[in-house]
Design a protein around this motif. Structure first.
Motif, PDB file in Angstrom:
ATOM      1  N   GLU A  61     -34.659 -43.193  -2.263  1.00  0.00           N
ATOM      2  CA  GLU A  61     -34.653 -41.784  -2.655  1.00  0.00           C
ATOM      3  C   GLU A  61     -35.172 -40.950  -1.496  1.00  0.00           C
ATOM      4  O   GLU A  61     -36.177 -41.293  -0.877  1.00  0.00           O
ATOM      5  CB  GLU A  61     -35.545 -41.566  -3.879  1.00  0.00           C
ATOM      6  CG  GLU A  61     -35.035 -42.299  -5.097  1.00  0.00           C
ATOM      7  CD  GLU A  61     -35.856 -41.984  -6.336  1.00  0.00           C
ATOM      8  OE1 GLU A  61     -36.542 -40.943  -6.359  1.00  0.00           O
ATOM      9  OE2 GLU A  61     -35.800 -42.799  -7.263  1.00  0.00           O
ATOM     10  N   LEU A  62     -34.470 -39.862  -1.223  1.00  0.00           N
ATOM     11  CA  LEU A  62     -34.728 -39.085  -0.019  1.00  0.00           C
ATOM     12  C   LEU A  62     -34.896 -37.605  -0.355  1.00  0.00           C
ATOM     13  O   LEU A  62     -34.233 -37.085  -1.257  1.00  0.00           O
ATOM     14  CB  LEU A  62     -33.504 -39.274   0.895  1.00  0.00           C
ATOM     15  CG  LEU A  62     -33.541 -38.748   2.314  1.00  0.00           C
ATOM     16  CD1 LEU A  62     -34.627 -39.434   3.127  1.00  0.00           C
ATOM     17  CD2 LEU A  62     -32.176 -38.960   2.963  1.00  0.00           C
ATOM     18  N   ASN A  63     -35.783 -36.935   0.380  1.00  0.00           N
ATOM     19  CA  ASN A  63     -35.949 -35.490   0.197  1.00  0.00           C
ATOM     20  C   ASN A  63     -36.529 -34.916   1.486  1.00  0.00           C
ATOM     21  O   ASN A  63     -36.922 -35.648   2.391  1.00  0.00           O
ATOM     22  CB  ASN A  63     -36.903 -35.215  -0.969  1.00  0.00           C
ATOM     23  CG  ASN A  63     -36.926 -33.757  -1.378  1.00  0.00           C
ATOM     24  OD1 ASN A  63     -35.941 -33.034  -1.193  1.00  0.00           O
ATOM     25  ND2 ASN A  63     -38.028 -33.305  -1.935  1.00  0.00           N
ATOM     26  N   GLU A  94     -33.802 -22.821   8.326  1.00  0.00           N
ATOM     27  CA  GLU A  94     -32.610 -23.415   8.953  1.00  0.00           C
ATOM     28  C   GLU A  94     -32.949 -24.696   9.705  1.00  0.00           C
ATOM     29  O   GLU A  94     -32.237 -25.694   9.617  1.00  0.00           O
ATOM     30  CB  GLU A  94     -31.953 -22.406   9.904  1.00  0.00           C
ATOM     31  CG  GLU A  94     -31.087 -21.376   9.188  1.00  0.00           C
ATOM     32  CD  GLU A  94     -30.134 -21.995   8.155  1.00  0.00           C
ATOM     33  OE1 GLU A  94     -29.393 -22.931   8.529  1.00  0.00           O
ATOM     34  OE2 GLU A  94     -30.154 -21.572   6.986  1.00  0.00           O
ATOM     35  N   GLU A  95     -34.059 -24.685  10.455  1.00  0.00           N
ATOM     36  CA  GLU A  95     -34.466 -25.863  11.238  1.00  0.00           C
ATOM     37  C   GLU A  95     -34.659 -27.086  10.342  1.00  0.00           C
ATOM     38  O   GLU A  95     -34.186 -28.176  10.639  1.00  0.00           O
ATOM     39  CB  GLU A  95     -35.793 -25.572  11.964  1.00  0.00           C
ATOM     40  CG  GLU A  95     -35.638 -24.834  13.268  1.00  0.00           C
ATOM     41  CD  GLU A  95     -34.808 -25.629  14.271  1.00  0.00           C
ATOM     42  OE1 GLU A  95     -35.251 -26.733  14.634  1.00  0.00           O
ATOM     43  OE2 GLU A  95     -33.724 -25.145  14.664  1.00  0.00           O
ATOM     44  N   ILE A 109     -32.893 -32.489   8.082  1.00  0.00           N
ATOM     45  CA  ILE A 109     -32.579 -33.460   7.019  1.00  0.00           C
ATOM     46  C   ILE A 109     -31.075 -33.776   7.024  1.00  0.00           C
ATOM     47  O   ILE A 109     -30.677 -34.917   6.755  1.00  0.00           O
ATOM     48  CB  ILE A 109     -33.092 -32.996   5.630  1.00  0.00           C
ATOM     49  CG1 ILE A 109     -32.897 -34.085   4.562  1.00  0.00           C
ATOM     50  CG2 ILE A 109     -32.455 -31.711   5.156  1.00  0.00           C
ATOM     51  CD1 ILE A 109     -33.801 -35.284   4.693  1.00  0.00           C
ATOM     52  N   GLU A 110     -30.254 -32.789   7.398  1.00  0.00           N
ATOM     53  CA  GLU A 110     -28.810 -33.068   7.474  1.00  0.00           C
ATOM     54  C   GLU A 110     -28.527 -34.128   8.544  1.00  0.00           C
ATOM     55  O   GLU A 110     -27.699 -35.008   8.353  1.00  0.00           O
ATOM     56  CB  GLU A 110     -28.019 -31.786   7.776  1.00  0.00           C
ATOM     57  CG  GLU A 110     -27.847 -30.858   6.574  1.00  0.00           C
ATOM     58  CD  GLU A 110     -27.353 -31.569   5.312  1.00  0.00           C
ATOM     59  OE1 GLU A 110     -26.405 -32.385   5.418  1.00  0.00           O
ATOM     60  OE2 GLU A 110     -27.935 -31.350   4.230  1.00  0.00           O
ATOM     61  N   ALA A 111     -29.238 -34.020   9.670  1.00  0.00           N
ATOM     62  CA  ALA A 111     -29.032 -35.001  10.753  1.00  0.00           C
ATOM     63  C   ALA A 111     -29.502 -36.391  10.329  1.00  0.00           C
ATOM     64  O   ALA A 111     -28.901 -37.401  10.704  1.00  0.00           O
ATOM     65  CB  ALA A 111     -29.772 -34.547  12.012  1.00  0.00           C
TER      66      ALA A 111
END
Ligand code: AMP
Length: 429
Positions: A174-176, A241-242, A247-249
Protein backbone atom coordinates in the motif's frame (compact mmCIF):
# COMPACT_ATOMS: atom_id res chain seq x y z
CA UNK A 1 8.06 -19.13 46.27
CA UNK A 2 6.29 -17.73 43.20
CA UNK A 3 7.97 -18.86 39.98
CA UNK A 4 9.53 -16.13 37.91
CA UNK A 5 8.32 -15.73 34.35
CA UNK A 6 9.28 -13.70 31.30
CA UNK A 7 7.81 -10.20 31.64
CA UNK A 8 4.40 -9.59 30.01
CA UNK A 9 4.81 -8.86 26.32
CA UNK A 10 8.28 -10.46 26.15
CA UNK A 11 9.00 -14.09 25.31
CA UNK A 12 11.71 -16.66 24.88
CA UNK A 13 12.48 -17.89 21.39
CA UNK A 14 13.47 -21.53 21.41
CA UNK A 15 14.77 -24.05 18.89
CA UNK A 16 13.59 -25.28 16.47
CA UNK A 17 11.69 -21.99 15.92
CA UNK A 18 14.92 -20.00 16.15
CA UNK A 19 16.20 -21.74 13.02
CA UNK A 20 13.35 -20.05 11.13
CA UNK A 21 14.42 -16.70 12.62
CA UNK A 22 17.97 -17.37 11.46
CA UNK A 23 16.81 -18.33 7.98
CA UNK A 24 14.91 -15.03 7.65
CA UNK A 25 17.89 -13.02 8.90
CA UNK A 26 20.28 -14.85 6.55
CA UNK A 27 18.02 -14.14 3.56
CA UNK A 28 17.77 -10.48 4.57
CA UNK A 29 21.56 -10.11 4.88
CA UNK A 30 22.07 -11.76 1.49
CA UNK A 31 19.54 -9.48 -0.24
CA UNK A 32 20.93 -6.36 1.47
CA UNK A 33 24.41 -7.31 0.23
CA UNK A 34 23.15 -7.54 -3.38
CA UNK A 35 21.73 -4.01 -3.06
CA UNK A 36 25.00 -2.77 -1.52
CA UNK A 37 23.73 -2.07 2.01
CA UNK A 38 26.09 -2.30 5.00
CA UNK A 39 25.11 -3.19 8.55
CA UNK A 40 24.81 -0.63 11.35
CA UNK A 41 24.37 -1.53 15.05
CA UNK A 42 23.24 1.29 17.30
CA UNK A 43 22.75 1.12 21.09
CA UNK A 44 19.53 -0.36 22.46
CA UNK A 45 18.94 2.75 24.59
CA UNK A 46 19.30 6.40 23.71
CA UNK A 47 18.69 9.81 25.23
CA UNK A 48 14.91 10.24 25.53
CA UNK A 49 15.15 13.55 23.67
CA UNK A 50 16.10 11.73 20.47
CA UNK A 51 12.70 10.06 20.24
CA UNK A 52 10.74 13.04 21.56
CA UNK A 53 12.24 15.26 18.84
CA UNK A 54 12.65 12.64 16.14
CA UNK A 55 9.53 10.50 16.33
CA UNK A 56 7.25 13.26 17.67
CA UNK A 57 5.76 14.07 21.11
CA UNK A 58 2.19 13.53 19.99
CA UNK A 59 2.69 10.07 18.46
CA UNK A 60 1.35 7.03 20.33
CA UNK A 61 4.90 5.70 20.56
CA UNK A 62 6.32 8.70 22.39
CA UNK A 63 3.24 9.75 24.34
CA UNK A 64 2.42 6.36 25.85
CA UNK A 65 4.58 3.45 24.72
CA UNK A 66 8.18 4.19 25.67
CA UNK A 67 10.17 2.46 28.40
CA UNK A 68 11.83 5.49 29.91
CA UNK A 69 13.80 5.88 33.12
CA UNK A 70 15.83 8.48 34.91
CA UNK A 71 19.46 7.39 34.95
CA UNK A 72 20.87 8.65 38.23
CA UNK A 73 24.17 10.49 38.33
CA UNK A 74 26.93 8.27 39.76
CA UNK A 75 29.39 11.05 40.43
CA UNK A 76 29.15 14.73 41.26
CA UNK A 77 30.53 15.45 37.79
CA UNK A 78 27.67 13.58 36.09
CA UNK A 79 24.19 14.84 35.39
CA UNK A 80 21.11 12.62 35.65
CA UNK A 81 19.83 11.74 32.20
CA UNK A 82 16.49 10.52 30.89
CA UNK A 83 17.06 7.33 28.87
CA UNK A 84 14.69 5.26 26.74
CA UNK A 85 14.79 1.76 25.29
CA UNK A 86 14.61 2.34 21.56
CA UNK A 87 11.01 2.02 20.25
CA UNK A 88 12.28 2.10 16.67
CA UNK A 89 15.68 2.35 14.99
CA UNK A 90 15.46 5.11 12.37
CA UNK A 91 16.06 7.92 14.88
CA UNK A 92 19.14 6.07 16.21
CA UNK A 93 20.53 5.55 12.70
CA UNK A 94 20.05 9.21 11.81
CA UNK A 95 21.66 10.22 15.13
CA UNK A 96 24.65 8.04 14.24
CA UNK A 97 24.73 9.51 10.70
CA UNK A 98 25.00 12.99 12.22
CA UNK A 99 27.41 12.02 15.02
CA UNK A 100 29.87 10.33 12.64
CA UNK A 101 29.47 13.00 9.93
CA UNK A 102 28.63 10.31 7.39
CA UNK A 103 27.18 12.96 5.09
CA UNK A 104 30.63 14.49 4.57
CA UNK A 105 31.59 11.59 2.29
CA UNK A 106 29.16 13.07 -0.24
CA UNK A 107 27.88 9.53 -0.87
CA UNK A 108 24.51 8.00 -0.17
CA UNK A 109 24.61 5.92 3.02
CA UNK A 110 22.81 2.60 2.67
CA UNK A 111 22.51 1.02 6.09
CA UNK A 112 20.56 -1.91 7.48
CA UNK A 113 19.95 -3.14 11.03
CA UNK A 114 18.52 -6.21 12.72
CA UNK A 115 17.60 -6.01 16.39
CA UNK A 116 15.06 -5.74 19.20
CA UNK A 117 12.81 -2.72 19.74
CA UNK A 118 10.66 -1.93 22.78
CA UNK A 119 7.15 -0.50 23.04
CA UNK A 120 4.78 -0.68 25.97
CA UNK A 121 1.79 -1.78 23.89
CA UNK A 122 -1.10 -4.03 24.91
CA UNK A 123 0.31 -7.48 24.08
CA UNK A 124 -1.60 -9.74 21.70
CA UNK A 125 -0.75 -12.12 18.88
CA UNK A 126 1.77 -10.35 16.64
CA UNK A 127 2.18 -7.47 19.09
CA UNK A 128 4.84 -7.67 21.79
CA UNK A 129 6.64 -5.27 24.12
CA UNK A 130 10.00 -6.53 22.94
CA UNK A 131 9.89 -7.32 19.24
CA UNK A 132 12.45 -7.55 16.46
CA UNK A 133 12.82 -5.40 13.41
CA UNK A 134 14.85 -5.73 10.24
CA UNK A 135 15.15 -2.31 8.70
CA UNK A 136 17.18 -0.23 6.31
CA UNK A 137 17.81 3.44 5.56
CA UNK A 138 19.05 5.27 2.47
CA UNK A 139 20.21 8.71 3.57
CA UNK A 140 22.60 11.37 2.36
CA UNK A 141 23.03 14.95 1.20
CA UNK A 142 20.68 16.03 -1.62
CA UNK A 143 23.73 16.26 -3.94
CA UNK A 144 24.07 12.46 -3.61
CA UNK A 145 20.56 11.99 -5.02
CA UNK A 146 18.92 11.23 -1.68
CA UNK A 147 15.69 12.98 -2.66
CA UNK A 148 15.30 11.14 -5.94
CA UNK A 149 12.07 9.15 -6.37
CA UNK A 150 14.28 6.43 -7.86
CA UNK A 151 15.57 5.71 -4.34
CA UNK A 152 11.98 5.20 -3.10
CA UNK A 153 11.18 2.87 -5.98
CA UNK A 154 14.41 0.94 -5.53
CA UNK A 155 13.73 0.39 -1.81
CA UNK A 156 10.20 -0.81 -2.60
CA UNK A 157 11.46 -3.10 -5.35
CA UNK A 158 14.08 -4.50 -2.93
CA UNK A 159 11.33 -5.18 -0.37
CA UNK A 160 9.25 -7.05 -2.94
CA UNK A 161 12.32 -9.17 -3.73
CA UNK A 162 13.10 -9.68 -0.04
CA UNK A 163 9.59 -10.89 0.84
CA UNK A 164 9.53 -13.15 -2.22
CA UNK A 165 12.88 -14.69 -1.32
CA UNK A 166 11.82 -15.18 2.28
CA UNK A 167 8.89 -17.14 0.90
CA UNK A 168 6.13 -14.77 2.08
CA UNK A 169 3.30 -15.42 -0.37
CA UNK A 170 0.43 -13.03 -1.04
CA UNK A 171 1.65 -9.71 0.36
CA UNK A 172 0.09 -6.37 -0.59
CA UNK A 173 1.98 -3.10 -0.99
CA UNK A 174 0.00 0.00 0.00
CA UNK A 175 1.40 3.33 -1.11
CA UNK A 176 0.67 6.99 -0.38
CA UNK A 177 2.33 10.39 -0.21
CA UNK A 178 2.02 12.59 2.86
CA UNK A 179 3.70 15.46 1.02
CA UNK A 180 6.37 17.91 2.11
CA UNK A 181 6.43 19.57 5.52
CA UNK A 182 4.57 22.53 3.97
CA UNK A 183 1.93 20.22 2.42
CA UNK A 184 1.42 18.57 5.76
CA UNK A 185 1.03 21.90 7.53
CA UNK A 186 -1.64 22.82 4.98
CA UNK A 187 -3.34 19.45 5.39
CA UNK A 188 -3.27 19.78 9.17
CA UNK A 189 -5.13 23.11 8.83
CA UNK A 190 -7.66 21.55 6.47
CA UNK A 191 -8.16 18.66 8.89
CA UNK A 192 -8.49 20.96 11.89
CA UNK A 193 -11.29 22.82 10.15
CA UNK A 194 -12.98 19.61 8.99
CA UNK A 195 -12.75 18.14 12.49
CA UNK A 196 -14.31 21.11 14.29
CA UNK A 197 -17.98 20.17 13.78
CA UNK A 198 -17.48 16.41 14.36
CA UNK A 199 -14.70 16.00 16.92
CA UNK A 200 -17.04 16.21 19.93
CA UNK A 201 -18.42 12.80 18.85
CA UNK A 202 -14.92 11.24 18.72
CA UNK A 203 -12.71 9.58 21.36
CA UNK A 204 -10.77 11.68 23.89
CA UNK A 205 -7.46 10.98 22.12
CA UNK A 206 -8.87 12.37 18.86
CA UNK A 207 -10.24 15.42 20.68
CA UNK A 208 -6.72 16.16 21.88
CA UNK A 209 -5.09 15.33 18.53
CA UNK A 210 -7.56 17.59 16.69
CA UNK A 211 -5.93 20.48 18.53
CA UNK A 212 -2.28 19.41 18.79
CA UNK A 213 -1.63 17.36 15.62
CA UNK A 214 -4.78 16.63 13.56
CA UNK A 215 -2.93 14.25 11.21
CA UNK A 216 -2.64 11.76 14.07
CA UNK A 217 -6.45 11.44 14.11
CA UNK A 218 -5.93 9.14 11.11
CA UNK A 219 -4.04 6.68 13.39
CA UNK A 220 -7.15 6.23 15.56
CA UNK A 221 -8.17 2.58 15.94
CA UNK A 222 -11.46 3.20 17.84
CA UNK A 223 -14.18 1.49 15.73
CA UNK A 224 -16.86 4.15 16.46
CA UNK A 225 -14.56 6.88 15.07
CA UNK A 226 -13.91 5.16 11.74
CA UNK A 227 -17.09 6.35 9.91
CA UNK A 228 -16.19 9.95 10.83
CA UNK A 229 -12.57 9.50 9.74
CA UNK A 230 -13.80 8.13 6.40
CA UNK A 231 -15.46 11.49 5.64
CA UNK A 232 -12.35 13.63 6.32
CA UNK A 233 -10.47 15.21 3.40
CA UNK A 234 -7.56 13.17 2.00
CA UNK A 235 -3.97 14.41 1.94
CA UNK A 236 -3.65 13.92 -1.83
CA UNK A 237 -5.71 17.08 -2.29
CA UNK A 238 -3.21 19.11 -0.25
CA UNK A 239 -0.06 18.11 -2.17
CA UNK A 240 1.82 20.75 -4.14
CA UNK A 241 3.13 20.18 -7.69
CA UNK A 242 6.58 18.99 -6.53
CA UNK A 243 5.14 16.37 -4.19
CA UNK A 244 2.69 15.17 -6.87
CA UNK A 245 5.53 14.84 -9.38
CA UNK A 246 7.60 12.92 -6.85
CA UNK A 247 4.99 10.25 -6.10
CA UNK A 248 4.13 9.97 -9.81
CA UNK A 249 7.79 9.22 -10.57
CA UNK A 250 7.86 6.56 -7.83
CA UNK A 251 4.77 4.92 -9.34
CA UNK A 252 6.19 5.07 -12.85
CA UNK A 253 9.42 3.30 -11.79
CA UNK A 254 7.46 0.65 -9.86
CA UNK A 255 5.24 0.06 -12.91
CA UNK A 256 8.32 -0.33 -15.10
CA UNK A 257 9.85 -2.85 -12.67
CA UNK A 258 6.56 -4.74 -12.41
CA UNK A 259 6.07 -4.19 -8.67
CA UNK A 260 2.34 -4.20 -7.94
CA UNK A 261 0.90 -1.70 -5.40
CA UNK A 262 -2.41 -0.21 -4.33
CA UNK A 263 -2.87 3.44 -3.42
CA UNK A 264 -4.16 4.11 0.10
CA UNK A 265 -4.85 7.82 0.66
CA UNK A 266 -5.32 7.26 4.44
CA UNK A 267 -1.87 5.77 4.97
CA UNK A 268 -0.08 8.42 7.05
CA UNK A 269 1.91 6.13 9.41
CA UNK A 270 2.18 6.67 13.15
CA UNK A 271 5.44 8.63 13.28
CA UNK A 272 5.78 12.36 12.75
CA UNK A 273 8.98 12.29 10.72
CA UNK A 274 7.49 10.98 7.48
CA UNK A 275 7.38 13.17 4.39
CA UNK A 276 6.25 12.35 0.84
CA UNK A 277 6.29 8.59 0.17
CA UNK A 278 4.79 6.35 2.86
CA UNK A 279 4.11 2.65 2.47
CA UNK A 280 3.12 -0.53 4.21
CA UNK A 281 3.27 -4.19 3.19
CA UNK A 282 0.40 -6.16 4.69
CA UNK A 283 -0.50 -9.83 4.82
CA UNK A 284 -4.02 -11.21 5.17
CA UNK A 285 -2.87 -14.18 7.26
CA UNK A 286 -1.90 -12.00 10.24
CA UNK A 287 -5.37 -10.96 11.44
CA UNK A 288 -5.67 -7.63 13.26
CA UNK A 289 -1.92 -6.96 13.29
CA UNK A 290 -1.64 -7.31 9.53
CA UNK A 291 1.29 -4.94 8.80
CA UNK A 292 4.48 -6.88 8.07
CA UNK A 293 6.45 -3.75 7.46
CA UNK A 294 6.14 -0.02 7.10
CA UNK A 295 8.25 2.89 6.07
CA UNK A 296 8.65 6.05 4.12
CA UNK A 297 10.63 9.15 3.45
CA UNK A 298 11.89 11.42 6.25
CA UNK A 299 13.41 14.41 4.50
CA UNK A 300 13.42 16.66 7.59
CA UNK A 301 14.38 14.19 10.34
CA UNK A 302 18.10 14.96 10.41
CA UNK A 303 17.44 18.68 10.78
CA UNK A 304 14.79 18.02 13.45
CA UNK A 305 17.45 16.39 15.64
CA UNK A 306 20.11 19.02 14.98
CA UNK A 307 21.87 17.61 11.91
CA UNK A 308 22.54 18.81 8.37
CA UNK A 309 20.02 18.50 5.56
CA UNK A 310 19.94 14.76 4.88
CA UNK A 311 16.82 13.46 3.14
CA UNK A 312 16.27 9.74 3.43
CA UNK A 313 13.93 6.83 3.04
CA UNK A 314 13.67 3.64 5.05
CA UNK A 315 11.51 0.88 6.39
CA UNK A 316 11.20 -1.51 9.31
CA UNK A 317 9.76 -4.99 9.09
CA UNK A 318 8.53 -6.97 12.06
CA UNK A 319 10.55 -10.17 12.33
CA UNK A 320 8.02 -11.65 14.78
CA UNK A 321 5.28 -11.19 12.19
CA UNK A 322 7.38 -12.62 9.36
CA UNK A 323 7.87 -15.73 11.51
CA UNK A 324 4.12 -15.97 12.24
CA UNK A 325 3.34 -15.66 8.53
CA UNK A 326 5.85 -18.32 7.51
CA UNK A 327 4.73 -20.66 10.30
CA UNK A 328 1.15 -20.39 9.10
CA UNK A 329 2.34 -21.16 5.57
CA UNK A 330 4.57 -24.06 6.58
CA UNK A 331 2.54 -25.65 9.36
CA UNK A 332 4.89 -28.64 9.42
CA UNK A 333 7.79 -26.38 10.49
CA UNK A 334 7.46 -27.31 14.17
CA UNK A 335 6.84 -31.03 13.80
CA UNK A 336 10.04 -31.84 11.94
CA UNK A 337 13.06 -30.77 14.00
CA UNK A 338 16.31 -30.78 12.02
CA UNK A 339 18.46 -33.90 12.51
CA UNK A 340 22.20 -34.11 13.06
CA UNK A 341 24.43 -36.32 10.91
CA UNK A 342 25.44 -38.73 13.64
CA UNK A 343 24.95 -39.73 17.27
CA UNK A 344 27.98 -41.26 19.00
CA UNK A 345 27.10 -43.92 21.58
CA UNK A 346 29.99 -44.88 23.91
CA UNK A 347 29.35 -48.32 25.44
CA UNK A 348 30.35 -47.66 29.04
CA UNK A 349 31.57 -44.66 30.99
CA UNK A 350 35.18 -45.69 30.42
CA UNK A 351 34.69 -44.82 26.74
CA UNK A 352 33.35 -41.29 27.28
CA UNK A 353 36.72 -39.61 26.79
CA UNK A 354 37.40 -41.58 23.57
CA UNK A 355 33.89 -40.66 22.39
CA UNK A 356 34.60 -36.97 22.86
CA UNK A 357 37.79 -37.38 20.83
CA UNK A 358 35.85 -39.08 18.03
CA UNK A 359 33.13 -36.39 18.13
CA UNK A 360 35.81 -33.72 17.84
CA UNK A 361 37.27 -35.40 14.74
CA UNK A 362 33.88 -35.68 13.05
CA UNK A 363 32.77 -32.16 13.94
CA UNK A 364 36.05 -30.71 12.69
CA UNK A 365 35.39 -32.66 9.51
CA UNK A 366 32.20 -30.63 9.08
CA UNK A 367 29.63 -33.06 10.46
CA UNK A 368 26.93 -32.23 12.99
CA UNK A 369 27.23 -34.65 15.88
CA UNK A 370 25.33 -35.40 19.09
CA UNK A 371 27.38 -37.05 21.83
CA UNK A 372 25.80 -39.76 24.00
CA UNK A 373 26.92 -40.90 27.43
CA UNK A 374 28.41 -44.26 28.41
CA UNK A 375 26.23 -44.43 31.51
CA UNK A 376 23.23 -45.00 29.19
CA UNK A 377 22.11 -48.52 28.36
CA UNK A 378 22.38 -49.37 24.65
CA UNK A 379 18.56 -49.33 24.27
CA UNK A 380 18.36 -45.79 25.65
CA UNK A 381 21.20 -44.67 23.35
CA UNK A 382 19.29 -46.01 20.33
CA UNK A 383 16.09 -44.26 21.41
CA UNK A 384 17.88 -40.94 22.01
CA UNK A 385 19.79 -41.24 18.74
CA UNK A 386 16.68 -42.05 16.68
CA UNK A 387 15.06 -38.79 17.81
CA UNK A 388 17.92 -36.46 16.88
CA UNK A 389 20.23 -38.10 14.35
CA UNK A 390 20.22 -39.82 10.98
CA UNK A 391 22.81 -42.43 12.02
CA UNK A 392 24.24 -43.88 15.22
CA UNK A 393 27.94 -44.73 15.67
CA UNK A 394 28.65 -47.40 18.31
CA UNK A 395 31.91 -47.02 20.21
CA UNK A 396 32.76 -50.03 22.36
CA UNK A 397 36.11 -51.48 23.53
CA UNK A 398 36.30 -53.66 20.38
CA UNK A 399 35.63 -50.74 18.06
CA UNK A 400 38.21 -48.63 19.87
CA UNK A 401 40.98 -51.25 19.65
CA UNK A 402 40.17 -52.48 16.11
CA UNK A 403 39.47 -49.03 14.65
CA UNK A 404 36.39 -50.47 12.93
CA UNK A 405 33.16 -48.72 13.98
CA UNK A 406 29.58 -49.93 13.73
CA UNK A 407 27.21 -47.47 12.08
CA UNK A 408 23.45 -47.90 11.83
CA UNK A 409 21.36 -45.86 9.39
CA UNK A 410 17.91 -45.21 10.89
CA UNK A 411 16.21 -44.52 7.56
CA UNK A 412 17.23 -47.85 5.96
CA UNK A 413 17.82 -49.94 9.08
CA UNK A 414 21.16 -51.19 7.68
CA UNK A 415 24.21 -51.70 9.89
CA UNK A 416 27.72 -51.23 8.44
CA UNK A 417 31.29 -51.71 9.71
CA UNK A 418 33.35 -48.64 8.80
CA UNK A 419 37.11 -48.07 9.34
CA UNK A 420 37.68 -44.98 11.45
CA UNK A 421 39.68 -43.19 8.72
CA UNK A 422 36.71 -43.49 6.34
CA UNK A 423 34.08 -42.55 8.91
CA UNK A 424 33.74 -38.85 8.07
CA UNK A 425 33.26 -39.55 4.36
CA UNK A 426 30.85 -42.40 5.11
CA UNK A 427 28.69 -40.25 7.35
CA UNK A 428 28.60 -37.41 4.82
CA UNK A 429 27.00 -39.64 2.21
P1 AMP B 1 6.19 0.79 12.80
O1 AMP B 1 7.48 1.46 13.06
O2 AMP B 1 5.21 0.93 13.91
O3 AMP B 1 5.62 1.07 11.48
O4 AMP B 1 6.55 -0.76 12.77
C1 AMP B 1 7.10 -1.39 11.64
C2 AMP B 1 6.82 -2.86 11.73
O5 AMP B 1 7.31 -3.39 12.94
C3 AMP B 1 5.33 -3.20 11.76
O6 AMP B 1 4.84 -3.29 10.46
C4 AMP B 1 5.32 -4.51 12.47
O7 AMP B 1 5.57 -5.57 11.57
C5 AMP B 1 6.45 -4.40 13.43
N1 AMP B 1 5.96 -4.02 14.78
C6 AMP B 1 5.69 -2.79 15.26
N2 AMP B 1 5.29 -2.84 16.54
C7 AMP B 1 5.30 -4.14 16.89
C8 AMP B 1 5.02 -4.88 18.10
N3 AMP B 1 4.64 -4.25 19.21
N4 AMP B 1 5.14 -6.23 18.08
C9 AMP B 1 5.55 -6.87 16.95
N5 AMP B 1 5.84 -6.25 15.82
C10 AMP B 1 5.74 -4.91 15.77
Amino acid sequence: MATLKAVRGTRDLLPPETSLWNRIETTARAVFARYNFGEIRTPIFEDTGLFARGVGEETDIVSKEMFTWEDRARAASEKPQSLTLRPENTAGVVRAYIEHKLGESGQLQKLYYIGPQFRRERPQKGRYRQFWQIGAEVIGPPSAGSESPLRDAEVLEMLATLLDEMGIAGWTLELNSVGSAADRARYNDTLRTALEPVVARMCVDCQRRAVTNPLRVLDCKVPEDQPIIATLPVIADSLDEESKKHIEAVKEALDAAGVVYTLNPRLVRGLDYYTRTTFEFTHGGLGAQNAILGGGRYDGLSEAIGGPKAPGIGFAMGLDRLVLTLQAQESDQKSAPPQVDAYIAPLGEGLNAAALKLARELRRGGLSVELGDGSFRLKKSFESADRVARKIVILGEDELSSGILTVKDFATGTQTKVPRVELTEFLKN
